[in-house]
Scaffold this motif. Structure first.
Motif, short mmCIF file in Angstrom:
data_model
loop_
_atom_site.label_atom_id
_atom_site.label_comp_id
_atom_site.label_asym_id
_atom_site.label_seq_id
_atom_site.Cartn_x
_atom_site.Cartn_y
_atom_site.Cartn_z
N GLU A 87 57.33 43.76 44.52
CA GLU A 87 58.74 43.96 44.19
C GLU A 87 58.94 44.67 42.85
N ASP A 88 57.94 44.66 41.98
CA ASP A 88 58.05 45.27 40.65
C ASP A 88 56.72 45.89 40.28
N GLU A 89 56.62 47.21 40.39
CA GLU A 89 55.34 47.89 40.16
C GLU A 89 54.85 47.80 38.72
N GLU A 90 55.71 47.34 37.81
CA GLU A 90 55.32 47.17 36.41
C GLU A 90 54.53 45.87 36.18
N VAL A 91 54.54 44.97 37.18
CA VAL A 91 53.93 43.65 37.02
C VAL A 91 52.68 43.55 37.88
N LYS A 92 51.61 43.08 37.26
CA LYS A 92 50.34 42.91 37.97
C LYS A 92 49.63 41.69 37.39
N LEU A 93 49.20 40.79 38.25
CA LEU A 93 48.44 39.63 37.82
C LEU A 93 46.98 40.04 37.60
N ARG A 94 46.34 39.40 36.65
CA ARG A 94 44.92 39.63 36.42
C ARG A 94 44.14 39.10 37.62
N THR A 95 43.12 39.83 38.01
CA THR A 95 42.23 39.37 39.08
C THR A 95 40.88 39.04 38.47
N TRP A 96 40.15 38.21 39.17
CA TRP A 96 38.84 37.75 38.71
C TRP A 96 37.83 38.00 39.81
N LYS A 97 36.61 38.36 39.44
CA LYS A 97 35.52 38.47 40.42
C LYS A 97 35.16 37.06 40.85
N ILE A 98 35.01 36.89 42.15
CA ILE A 98 34.74 35.56 42.72
C ILE A 98 33.80 35.72 43.90
N GLU A 99 32.94 34.73 44.08
CA GLU A 99 32.02 34.77 45.23
C GLU A 99 31.45 33.39 45.52
N PHE A 100 30.96 33.26 46.75
CA PHE A 100 30.21 32.06 47.11
C PHE A 100 28.77 32.25 46.69
N LYS A 101 28.18 31.20 46.16
CA LYS A 101 26.74 31.12 45.95
C LYS A 101 26.33 29.87 46.68
N GLY A 102 25.91 30.05 47.92
CA GLY A 102 25.70 28.91 48.80
C GLY A 102 27.06 28.32 49.14
N ASP A 103 27.24 27.04 48.92
CA ASP A 103 28.53 26.38 49.14
C ASP A 103 29.35 26.25 47.85
N GLU A 104 28.85 26.83 46.77
CA GLU A 104 29.57 26.76 45.49
C GLU A 104 30.42 28.02 45.30
N VAL A 105 31.56 27.84 44.63
CA VAL A 105 32.45 28.94 44.32
C VAL A 105 32.29 29.29 42.84
N TRP A 106 31.97 30.55 42.57
CA TRP A 106 31.72 31.01 41.20
C TRP A 106 32.70 32.11 40.86
N VAL A 107 33.23 32.06 39.63
CA VAL A 107 34.17 33.06 39.13
C VAL A 107 33.60 33.66 37.86
#
Length: 132
Positions: free
Chosen positions: A110-130
């Motif tokens: 709705e507002d091209e001036e606004v963007k949330l920060r994104t983070w790299k994320i992945e599974f390592k086995g059954d664990e979630v790592w950011v």
């Protein structure tokens, strides 16, 4: 050295390295097609991250991490938003004023001036790592 002392020492090293990967939860903690909030330590200080799990989208496209902070309502609520799809893009609608943010890149629709920060994320086995 005690386990507590080792953990504190490791945490200090991670905080100094802004690119350190951190375990934030396990796959069992996630809710399919929904969000959960997690605490992340970064070089800039603590951050709240909204994690979204969309199984069946392909390994690279099933986990997303955005800032939990909604800039429109000034509240940490993004993980409580409704996950959906707009024109083929996975989005989350903020639960307060309903702005939509793309999960892939955090862009507000709705507002091209606004963007949330994104983070790299992945599974390592059954664990979630950011990466913080």
């Amino acid at each position: 050295m005690t386990a507590t002392a080792l953990k504190k020492e490791r945490d200090r090293v991670d905080i100094q390295n802004s690119q350190a990967w951190q375990k934030v939860c396990t796959k069992a903690d996630l809710v399919e097609f929904s969000g959960v909030a997690a605490w992340l330590e970064t070089a800039e200080g603590a951050a709240q991250v909204a994690i979204f799990y969309l199984p069946g989208q392909g390994a690279a496209d099933e986990l997303f991490a955005l800032d939990h902070f909604d800039p429109f309502s000034n509240a940490n609520v993004i993980a409580r938003g409704i996950v959906g799809d707009i024109k083929g893009a996975a989005v989350v609608a903020s639960p307060i004023y309903k702005q939509h943010f793309r999960l892939e890149n955090g862009q507000c629709l709705e507002d091209e001036e606004v963007k949330l920060r994104t983070w790299k994320i992945e599974f390592k086995g059954d664990e979630v790592w950011v990466e913080g």
